[in-house]
Write a protein that holds these residues in place. Structure first.
Motif, PDB file in Angstrom:
ATOM      1  N   MET A 101     -34.954  50.772  53.117  1.00 30.11           N
ATOM      2  CA  MET A 101     -34.434  49.734  54.009  1.00 30.11           C
ATOM      3  C   MET A 101     -33.928  48.534  53.217  1.00 30.11           C
ATOM      4  O   MET A 101     -32.980  47.865  53.624  1.00 30.11           O
ATOM      5  CB  MET A 101     -35.527  49.291  54.994  1.00 30.11           C
ATOM      6  CG  MET A 101     -34.971  48.589  56.232  1.00 30.11           C
ATOM      7  SD  MET A 101     -33.812  49.606  57.150  1.00 30.11           S
ATOM      8  CE  MET A 101     -32.902  48.385  58.074  1.00 30.11           C
ATOM      9  N   LEU A 104     -30.585  50.036  50.977  1.00 31.48           N
ATOM     10  CA  LEU A 104     -29.332  50.301  51.687  1.00 31.48           C
ATOM     11  C   LEU A 104     -28.769  48.981  52.224  1.00 31.48           C
ATOM     12  O   LEU A 104     -29.512  48.120  52.669  1.00 31.48           O
ATOM     13  CB  LEU A 104     -29.576  51.270  52.849  1.00 31.48           C
ATOM     14  CG  LEU A 104     -29.969  52.697  52.456  1.00 31.48           C
ATOM     15  CD1 LEU A 104     -30.458  53.471  53.675  1.00 31.48           C
ATOM     16  CD2 LEU A 104     -28.804  53.423  51.802  1.00 31.48           C
ATOM     17  N   VAL A 110     -23.483  53.994  56.709  1.00 35.82           N
ATOM     18  CA  VAL A 110     -24.000  54.965  55.746  1.00 35.82           C
ATOM     19  C   VAL A 110     -22.839  55.691  55.067  1.00 35.82           C
ATOM     20  O   VAL A 110     -22.866  55.955  53.859  1.00 35.82           O
ATOM     21  CB  VAL A 110     -24.949  55.955  56.464  1.00 35.82           C
ATOM     22  CG1 VAL A 110     -25.131  57.218  55.655  1.00 35.82           C
ATOM     23  CG2 VAL A 110     -26.297  55.284  56.724  1.00 35.82           C
ATOM     24  N   PRO A 153     -27.781  51.682  58.614  1.00 35.58           N
ATOM     25  CA  PRO A 153     -29.142  52.047  58.210  1.00 35.58           C
ATOM     26  C   PRO A 153     -30.212  51.811  59.273  1.00 35.58           C
ATOM     27  O   PRO A 153     -31.141  52.609  59.407  1.00 35.58           O
ATOM     28  CB  PRO A 153     -29.387  51.175  56.979  1.00 35.58           C
ATOM     29  CG  PRO A 153     -28.033  50.992  56.382  1.00 35.58           C
ATOM     30  CD  PRO A 153     -27.102  50.892  57.552  1.00 35.58           C
ATOM     31  N   HIS A 154     -30.086  50.726  60.061  1.00 34.39           N
ATOM     32  CA  HIS A 154     -31.130  50.433  61.053  1.00 34.39           C
ATOM     33  C   HIS A 154     -31.177  51.457  62.180  1.00 34.39           C
ATOM     34  O   HIS A 154     -32.137  51.501  62.954  1.00 34.39           O
ATOM     35  CB  HIS A 154     -30.941  49.016  61.624  1.00 34.39           C
ATOM     36  CG  HIS A 154     -29.785  48.888  62.566  1.00 34.39           C
ATOM     37  ND1 HIS A 154     -28.520  48.543  62.134  1.00 34.39           N
ATOM     38  CD2 HIS A 154     -29.693  49.071  63.912  1.00 34.39           C
ATOM     39  CE1 HIS A 154     -27.709  48.513  63.170  1.00 34.39           C
ATOM     40  NE2 HIS A 154     -28.383  48.825  64.251  1.00 34.39           N
ATOM     41  N   PHE A 156     -31.355  54.623  61.684  1.00 35.72           N
ATOM     42  CA  PHE A 156     -32.056  55.796  61.154  1.00 35.72           C
ATOM     43  C   PHE A 156     -33.559  55.530  61.110  1.00 35.72           C
ATOM     44  O   PHE A 156     -33.989  54.388  60.923  1.00 35.72           O
ATOM     45  CB  PHE A 156     -31.577  56.107  59.726  1.00 35.72           C
ATOM     46  CG  PHE A 156     -30.176  56.643  59.632  1.00 35.72           C
ATOM     47  CD1 PHE A 156     -29.946  57.959  59.290  1.00 35.72           C
ATOM     48  CD2 PHE A 156     -29.083  55.825  59.887  1.00 35.72           C
ATOM     49  CE1 PHE A 156     -28.661  58.461  59.185  1.00 35.72           C
ATOM     50  CE2 PHE A 156     -27.790  56.309  59.790  1.00 35.72           C
ATOM     51  CZ  PHE A 156     -27.571  57.634  59.439  1.00 35.72           C
ATOM     52  N   ARG A 161     -33.757  57.605  56.551  1.00 36.75           N
ATOM     53  CA  ARG A 161     -33.210  56.679  55.553  1.00 36.75           C
ATOM     54  C   ARG A 161     -33.513  57.171  54.143  1.00 36.75           C
ATOM     55  O   ARG A 161     -32.680  57.049  53.236  1.00 36.75           O
ATOM     56  CB  ARG A 161     -33.780  55.264  55.758  1.00 36.75           C
ATOM     57  CG  ARG A 161     -33.135  54.499  56.889  1.00 36.75           C
ATOM     58  CD  ARG A 161     -33.466  53.015  56.837  1.00 36.75           C
ATOM     59  NE  ARG A 161     -34.869  52.738  57.055  1.00 36.75           N
ATOM     60  CZ  ARG A 161     -35.416  52.471  58.230  1.00 36.75           C
ATOM     61  NH1 ARG A 161     -34.663  52.466  59.319  1.00 36.75           N
ATOM     62  NH2 ARG A 161     -36.702  52.220  58.339  1.00 36.75           N
TER      63      ARG A 161
END
Length: 341
Positions: A101, A104, A110, A153-154, A156, A161
């Motif tokens: 977290m 990324l 992504v 990313p948030h 996933f 991640r």
């Protein structure tokens, strides 16, 4: 004969702070053969991650490699400039960082983050890089990869991640993959899936792997060779089975005794290692583990032990392995975990 991909010789790394020089890595040497998995284990502060950050050229501003050599694919990484290092980092050496977290970029999709190294290192067009990145997401077990490429990313889960981080580290098909505590923040089921995935990718891509962890159970399941680090030094190194079946350093004994024995019905209390790691602002003259070791002798305080070869390919930095030392039987022979056979 297996080719040596990486050779680290007498690596010393320090951080220069307001209160003095922190000697985080005090003279580490090891090698990694092509296609093998090396586990580096030890408590927090033992120098595991700093050794790898030295290798990657990613030390903080106050950090500096003060001595040693890092030979990767016959090239000394400490003798090349930053521009040449950028061609190696992410291309020939990939790294999975501890916390996906924070590793990324939250404001980029992504897909953007996966395609960037392919465009930079492999000179791919954006459409080609997109197709290759979709393949990598599929390879690491992410469903609906094309849809996922457009997400942030948030969106996933933690396990997903981590899979994205693995895909990113492997997009350029590096010769070496460094995994820094890749399963720490994951639950046991996801941990097992990630380790199985890494084993599978190693077989498919013949990637050499360095796995940094404090979990000996993880090491037993995936690694071919093991380095045990303590106080910025390698205190024991050898093949996986030798470290678990015939450990020869009191610190390794302590680590093994702190693992639950899942093979026995006897419910015994775990045995923690008493005391705290040494202050690396003022590292001890002798053995760094002396203050916590119940087998310590006078020589341990005055002289640092060399890495004694206790059997072919297996070394331990403990004066108990000297020919004139008193004979002490290891209190453990196996840590209650399944060894990769």
């Amino acid at each position: 004969m297996e080719k040596t991909l990486l050779e680290v010789k007498n690596l010393k790394t320090s951080f220069f702070t307001e209160v003095g020089e922190v000697k985080a890595v005090g003279g580490v040497s090891f090698e990694l053969k092509e296609g093998r998995v090396l586990g580096i284990v030890g408590e927090s502060g033992s120098g595991k991650s700093v050794t790898m950050m030295s290798l990657m050229g990613l030390l903080d501003r106050n950090g500096k490699v003060v001595d040693g050599d890092i030979l990767f694919d016959d090239k000394n990484l400490l003798k090349i400039g930053e521009k040449e290092m950028e061609k190696i980092r992410g291309n020939h050496i990939g790294m999975i960082f501890q916390d996906p977290m924070t590793s990324l970029n939250p404001v980029l999709t992504v897909g953007d983050q996966l395609t960037e190294p392919l465009i930079k290192h492999k000179n791919m067009k954006r459409s080609e890089a997109f197709a290759e990145a979709v393949k990598m997401l599929s390879l690491v077990g992410i469903p609906s990869p094309e849809k996922r490429m457009k997400q942030y990313p948030h969106e996933f889960s933690g396990g997903m991640r981590q899979r994205v981080m693995i895909a990113m580290a492997l997009t350029c098909k590096p010769k070496l993959l460094i995994a820094d505590e890749p399963t720490t923040a994951l639950d046991v089921t996801i941990q097992a899936q990630i380790l199985e995935l890494m084993k599978d990718l190693k077989e498919k891509l013949n990637t050499s792997i360095i796995l940094i962890t404090h979990d000996l159970g993880v090491v037993a399941g995936i690694c071919d060779d093991v380095n045990v680090m303590y106080g910025g030094l390698v205190v024991e190194q050898g093949p996986n089975d030798k470290i678990f079946y015939n450990p020869r350093h009191p610190y390794t004994w302590g680590l093994l005794e702190s693992i639950p024995d899942t093979s026995s019905d006897n419910k015994e209390r775990l045995k923690p290692i008493p005391g705290t790691p040494p202050d690396l602002l003022k590292p001890p003259v002798g053995c760094p583990f002396m203050a916590r070791c119940k087998y310590a002798m006078k020589v341990c305080k005055e002289h640092r032990p060399p890495l004694f070869e206790v059997e072919p390919g297996h070394k331990a930095a403990c004066w108990l392995n000297h020919s004139q030392a008193p004979k002490v039987d290891a209190p453990v022979g196996r840590g209650g975990v399944k060894v990769n056979e």
